[in-house]
Structures are given as C-alpha cells and as structure tokens.
Motif scaffolding. Structure first.
Motif, PDB file in Angstrom:
ATOM      1  N   ILE A  41       0.834  -1.196   0.000  1.00  0.00           N
ATOM      2  CA  ILE A  41       0.000   0.000   0.000  1.00  0.00           C
ATOM      3  C   ILE A  41       0.872   1.251   0.000  1.00  0.00           C
ATOM      4  CG2 ILE A  41      -1.763   1.275   1.292  1.00  0.00           C
ATOM      5  CD1 ILE A  41      -2.732  -1.496   2.311  1.00  0.00           C
ATOM      6  N   PHE A  42       0.564   2.157  -0.939  1.00  0.00           N
ATOM      7  CA  PHE A  42       1.327   3.387  -1.139  1.00  0.00           C
ATOM      8  C   PHE A  42       0.518   4.585  -0.634  1.00  0.00           C
ATOM      9  CE2 PHE A  42       3.157   0.393  -3.944  1.00  0.00           C
ATOM     10  CZ  PHE A  42       4.392   0.848  -4.411  1.00  0.00           C
ATOM     11  N   PRO A  43       1.190   5.706  -0.329  1.00  0.00           N
ATOM     12  CA  PRO A  43       0.459   6.935   0.007  1.00  0.00           C
ATOM     13  C   PRO A  43      -0.515   7.328  -1.095  1.00  0.00           C
ATOM     14  CG  PRO A  43       2.777   7.167   0.569  1.00  0.00           C
ATOM     15  CD  PRO A  43       2.653   5.860  -0.168  1.00  0.00           C
ATOM     16  N   THR A  44      -1.621   7.919  -0.694  1.00  0.00           N
ATOM     17  CA  THR A  44      -2.771   8.378  -1.492  1.00  0.00           C
ATOM     18  C   THR A  44      -3.679   7.231  -1.924  1.00  0.00           C
ATOM     19  OG1 THR A  44      -1.831   8.373  -3.749  1.00  0.00           O
ATOM     20  CG2 THR A  44      -1.420  10.337  -2.381  1.00  0.00           C
ATOM     21  N   GLU A  45      -3.346   5.993  -1.566  1.00  0.00           N
ATOM     22  CA  GLU A  45      -4.237   4.871  -1.880  1.00  0.00           C
ATOM     23  C   GLU A  45      -5.249   4.671  -0.754  1.00  0.00           C
ATOM     24  OE1 GLU A  45      -1.576   2.166  -4.900  1.00  0.00           O
ATOM     25  OE2 GLU A  45      -1.497   1.655  -2.766  1.00  0.00           O
ATOM     26  N   PHE A  46      -6.353   4.022  -1.087  1.00  0.00           N
ATOM     27  CA  PHE A  46      -7.405   3.737  -0.114  1.00  0.00           C
ATOM     28  C   PHE A  46      -7.130   2.387   0.546  1.00  0.00           C
ATOM     29  CE2 PHE A  46      -9.306   6.847  -2.886  1.00  0.00           C
ATOM     30  CZ  PHE A  46     -10.097   7.618  -2.044  1.00  0.00           C
ATOM     31  N   ALA A  47      -7.301   2.349   1.861  1.00  0.00           N
ATOM     32  CA  ALA A  47      -6.933   1.143   2.609  1.00  0.00           C
ATOM     33  C   ALA A  47      -7.938   0.852   3.717  1.00  0.00           C
ATOM     34  CB  ALA A  47      -5.533   1.316   3.201  1.00  0.00           C
ATOM     35  N   ALA A  48      -7.987  -0.406   4.120  1.00  0.00           N
ATOM     36  CA  ALA A  48      -8.841  -0.825   5.232  1.00  0.00           C
ATOM     37  C   ALA A  48      -8.317  -0.232   6.537  1.00  0.00           C
ATOM     38  CB  ALA A  48      -8.863  -2.346   5.318  1.00  0.00           C
ATOM     39  N   SER A  49      -9.229   0.225   7.373  1.00  0.00           N
ATOM     40  CA  SER A  49      -8.872   0.848   8.647  1.00  0.00           C
ATOM     41  C   SER A  49      -9.951   0.531   9.671  1.00  0.00           C
ATOM     42  CB  SER A  49      -8.738   2.366   8.491  1.00  0.00           C
ATOM     43  OG  SER A  49      -7.921   2.694   7.387  1.00  0.00           O
ATOM     44  N   ILE A  50      -9.654   0.813  10.933  1.00  0.00           N
ATOM     45  CA  ILE A  50     -10.619   0.624  12.013  1.00  0.00           C
ATOM     46  C   ILE A  50     -10.774   1.944  12.743  1.00  0.00           C
ATOM     47  CG2 ILE A  50     -11.195  -0.636  14.124  1.00  0.00           C
ATOM     48  CD1 ILE A  50     -11.071  -2.469  11.743  1.00  0.00           C
ATOM     49  N   VAL A  51     -12.018   2.396  12.909  1.00  0.00           N
ATOM     50  CA  VAL A  51     -12.290   3.630  13.639  1.00  0.00           C
ATOM     51  C   VAL A  51     -13.259   3.333  14.780  1.00  0.00           C
ATOM     52  CG1 VAL A  51     -11.939   5.010  11.553  1.00  0.00           C
ATOM     53  CG2 VAL A  51     -14.257   4.290  12.169  1.00  0.00           C
ATOM     54  N   SER A  52     -13.480   4.343  15.617  1.00  0.00           N
ATOM     55  CA  SER A  52     -14.414   4.224  16.734  1.00  0.00           C
ATOM     56  C   SER A  52     -15.757   4.831  16.343  1.00  0.00           C
ATOM     57  CB  SER A  52     -13.858   4.951  17.960  1.00  0.00           C
ATOM     58  OG  SER A  52     -14.842   5.060  18.968  1.00  0.00           O
ATOM     59  N   LYS A  53     -16.815   4.046  16.428  1.00  0.00           N
ATOM     60  CA  LYS A  53     -18.179   4.541  16.210  1.00  0.00           C
ATOM     61  C   LYS A  53     -19.027   4.079  17.392  1.00  0.00           C
ATOM     62  CE  LYS A  53     -17.779   6.492  12.089  1.00  0.00           C
ATOM     63  NZ  LYS A  53     -18.248   5.837  10.854  1.00  0.00           N
ATOM     64  N   ASP A  54     -19.475   5.058  18.188  1.00  0.00           N
ATOM     65  CA  ASP A  54     -20.280   4.746  19.380  1.00  0.00           C
ATOM     66  C   ASP A  54     -19.542   3.751  20.277  1.00  0.00           C
ATOM     67  OD1 ASP A  54     -22.390   6.412  18.483  1.00  0.00           O
ATOM     68  OD2 ASP A  54     -23.120   4.771  17.205  1.00  0.00           O
ATOM     69  N   PHE A  55     -18.239   3.978  20.441  1.00  0.00           N
ATOM     70  CA  PHE A  55     -17.378   3.167  21.299  1.00  0.00           C
ATOM     71  C   PHE A  55     -17.359   1.695  20.887  1.00  0.00           C
ATOM     72  CE2 PHE A  55     -18.238   6.936  23.826  1.00  0.00           C
ATOM     73  CZ  PHE A  55     -16.955   7.265  24.259  1.00  0.00           C
ATOM     74  N   GLN A  56     -17.521   1.482  19.596  1.00  0.00           N
ATOM     75  CA  GLN A  56     -17.364   0.151  19.026  1.00  0.00           C
ATOM     76  C   GLN A  56     -16.370   0.241  17.872  1.00  0.00           C
ATOM     77  OE1 GLN A  56     -18.898  -2.732  20.096  1.00  0.00           O
ATOM     78  NE2 GLN A  56     -19.863  -1.580  21.744  1.00  0.00           N
ATOM     79  N   ARG A  57     -15.655  -0.839  17.629  1.00  0.00           N
ATOM     80  CA  ARG A  57     -14.772  -0.875  16.462  1.00  0.00           C
ATOM     81  C   ARG A  57     -15.596  -0.975  15.189  1.00  0.00           C
ATOM     82  NH1 ARG A  57      -9.264  -4.360  17.035  1.00  0.00           N
ATOM     83  NH2 ARG A  57      -8.610  -3.720  19.128  1.00  0.00           N
ATOM     84  N   GLU A  58     -15.238  -0.180  14.196  1.00  0.00           N
ATOM     85  CA  GLU A  58     -15.948  -0.245  12.929  1.00  0.00           C
ATOM     86  C   GLU A  58     -14.943  -0.157  11.778  1.00  0.00           C
ATOM     87  OE1 GLU A  58     -19.472   2.251  10.720  1.00  0.00           O
ATOM     88  OE2 GLU A  58     -19.745   1.655  12.807  1.00  0.00           O
ATOM     89  N   ALA A  59     -15.024  -1.114  10.858  1.00  0.00           N
ATOM     90  CA  ALA A  59     -14.119  -1.127   9.716  1.00  0.00           C
ATOM     91  C   ALA A  59     -14.535  -0.065   8.702  1.00  0.00           C
ATOM     92  CB  ALA A  59     -14.108  -2.508   9.069  1.00  0.00           C
ATOM     93  N   GLU A  60     -13.553   0.647   8.159  1.00  0.00           N
ATOM     94  CA  GLU A  60     -13.805   1.716   7.203  1.00  0.00           C
ATOM     95  C   GLU A  60     -12.755   1.686   6.100  1.00  0.00           C
ATOM     96  OE1 GLU A  60     -16.059   3.884   6.689  1.00  0.00           O
ATOM     97  OE2 GLU A  60     -17.202   4.127   8.543  1.00  0.00           O
ATOM     98  N   ILE A  61     -13.013   2.419   5.033  1.00  0.00           N
ATOM     99  CA  ILE A  61     -12.024   2.643   3.985  1.00  0.00           C
ATOM    100  C   ILE A  61     -11.541   4.086   4.105  1.00  0.00           C
ATOM    101  CG2 ILE A  61     -11.563   2.714   1.502  1.00  0.00           C
ATOM    102  CD1 ILE A  61     -13.832   0.708   1.108  1.00  0.00           C
ATOM    103  N   LEU A  62     -10.261   4.266   4.386  1.00  0.00           N
ATOM    104  CA  LEU A  62      -9.671   5.590   4.503  1.00  0.00           C
ATOM    105  C   LEU A  62      -8.566   5.756   3.458  1.00  0.00           C
ATOM    106  CD1 LEU A  62      -9.246   5.959   8.399  1.00  0.00           C
ATOM    107  CD2 LEU A  62     -11.256   6.441   7.001  1.00  0.00           C
TER     108      LEU A  62
END
Length: 210
Positions: A41-62
């Motif tokens: 994975i290179f800079p400026t590419e979209f990648a799988a990530s984990i964020v906090s939503k309502d104090f739960q882990r939620e997978a996102e694309i950042l």
C-alpha cells in the motif's frame, strides 16, 4: 518514517476476513470498494482501517495522506512525540484509528544505494499501527477521510535500517488508543505509555528487486 506497508486482504486469516467482510457489506456498490488496495500500500491509496463509532470498532475505507494546501503533496506520517503540540494533529486528536498491516517497508541507505526491507513483529500475522484521520476534500470536491500513520523511535533491531518506525500497538493497547478520552494532560500521559517503539522481537528481511 513509514512510506509503504503491506496488507493482503485475500489472506486466509480470520482477523483480515472479518475486516474485509464488514467493509464489503458496508460499501456494497460504492466505487470506494473497488479502489481499496490489497498488498503493498502506497500513500494516497485507499486502505482498510478501524475507527471508533459509538465506542465500538468499525471497519472503514480511509485514504492514506492528508493533503497540503496545494493538494498535490500529502503528509503521510505524524511524529507521536508531538501530536498534541502540532495544530494539524491536536485538532483531530479524538479521530484516532487503527491501521491493520502484516508488515511495513523501510529503506536502508548505503551511499547512493538503497536496500528495501520488509519489517514486522516476529510471530505476528496481523498487527495494528496507530493513526489519526480527518475529512479531506479531493479534486472535484470529493469528500473522504484521510489518515496519517504515527511514527516513533525505531526498535533496537532496526536502528541500523532507519531512524523512525510506525507505532505498532500492543493488543491490550488497541482499544485504549481508539476509545480513551480526557484532558490534554491525561492524553499526554496515556500516549507516553502507548506510543512507544515496539518492545518485542522484530524481523527485517531484505527485499530483492526493490
């Protein structure tokens, strides 16, 4: 510095499959799903990530990188030691994320030559790097969330390769990084415990044809 990292979304590892399944369901029909990168994975590419939503882990694309004013260059890393001091990062200190990876790449300089290394904690299939994210505007007015990877001093085994490394969180520190809130003083104390060089064994393998 961390300029590239590796995550194979096709790997038959339960933790990766869970992240991919959640993202696939959430982004079904979205062009972002097609843009999400697997592998190196290179800079400026979209990648799988984990964020906090309502104090739960939620997978996102950042998207990796926060654009500078000209929107052509991006900031991809943030020094863990100064995130509470730099306005760009202190303003988004509550937007903390986990960046799943199976390894990262670094280059050792030897005169005019550079040798590429693949680096990872020993006996670890998947780990999480500490990140911060914010809403950014791309060309054409497209709004997405962009992230930076936090860096720290290198572990002893890789000091000969580079003078920085990404912050790799211990398992017991992942949720603390995602969810803990408090005053600047409290966060500074917490971060001094979480955002440190990796203390376990590390593998560094030379990559041919870099």
């Amino acid at each position: 510095m961390c300029g590239r990292y590796f995550l194979n979304l096709d790997e038959n590892i339960e933790e990766i499959k869970k992240i991919l399944d959640e993202i696939s369901q959430k982004y079904e029909g979205s062009p972002l799903l097609q843009k999400m990168k697997s592998g190196e994975i290179f800079p400026t590419e979209f990648a799988a990530s984990i964020v906090s939503k309502d104090f739960q882990r939620e997978a996102e694309i950042l998207r990796w990188g926060l654009p500078l004013q000209n929107k052509k260059e991006v900031i991809i890393n943030a020094r863990a030691e100064t995130i509470l001091e730099k306005p760009l990062f202190s303003s988004i200190i509550s937007n903390r994320c986990l960046i799943p990876a199976q390894g990262f790449f670094e280059w050792k300089k030897d005169g005019s030559k550079k040798q590429k290394f693949f680096i990872k904690p020993k006996d670890c299939n998947v780990f999480y790097m500490a990140g911060l994210y914010k809403r950014i505007e791309l060309e054409g007015g497209i709004l997405v969330d962009g992230f930076v990877i936090l860096t720290t001093e290198p572990a002893e085994e890789i000091k000969h390769i580079h003078n920085r490394m990404p912050v790799i969180l211990k398992k017991e520190h992942e949720d603390l990084w995602l969810f803990e809130n408090g005053s600047t003083k409290a966060l500074k104390s917490l971060f001094s415990v979480l955002l440190k060089p990796w203390e376990g064994e590390i593998e560094a393998v030379e990559v041919k044809n870099n």
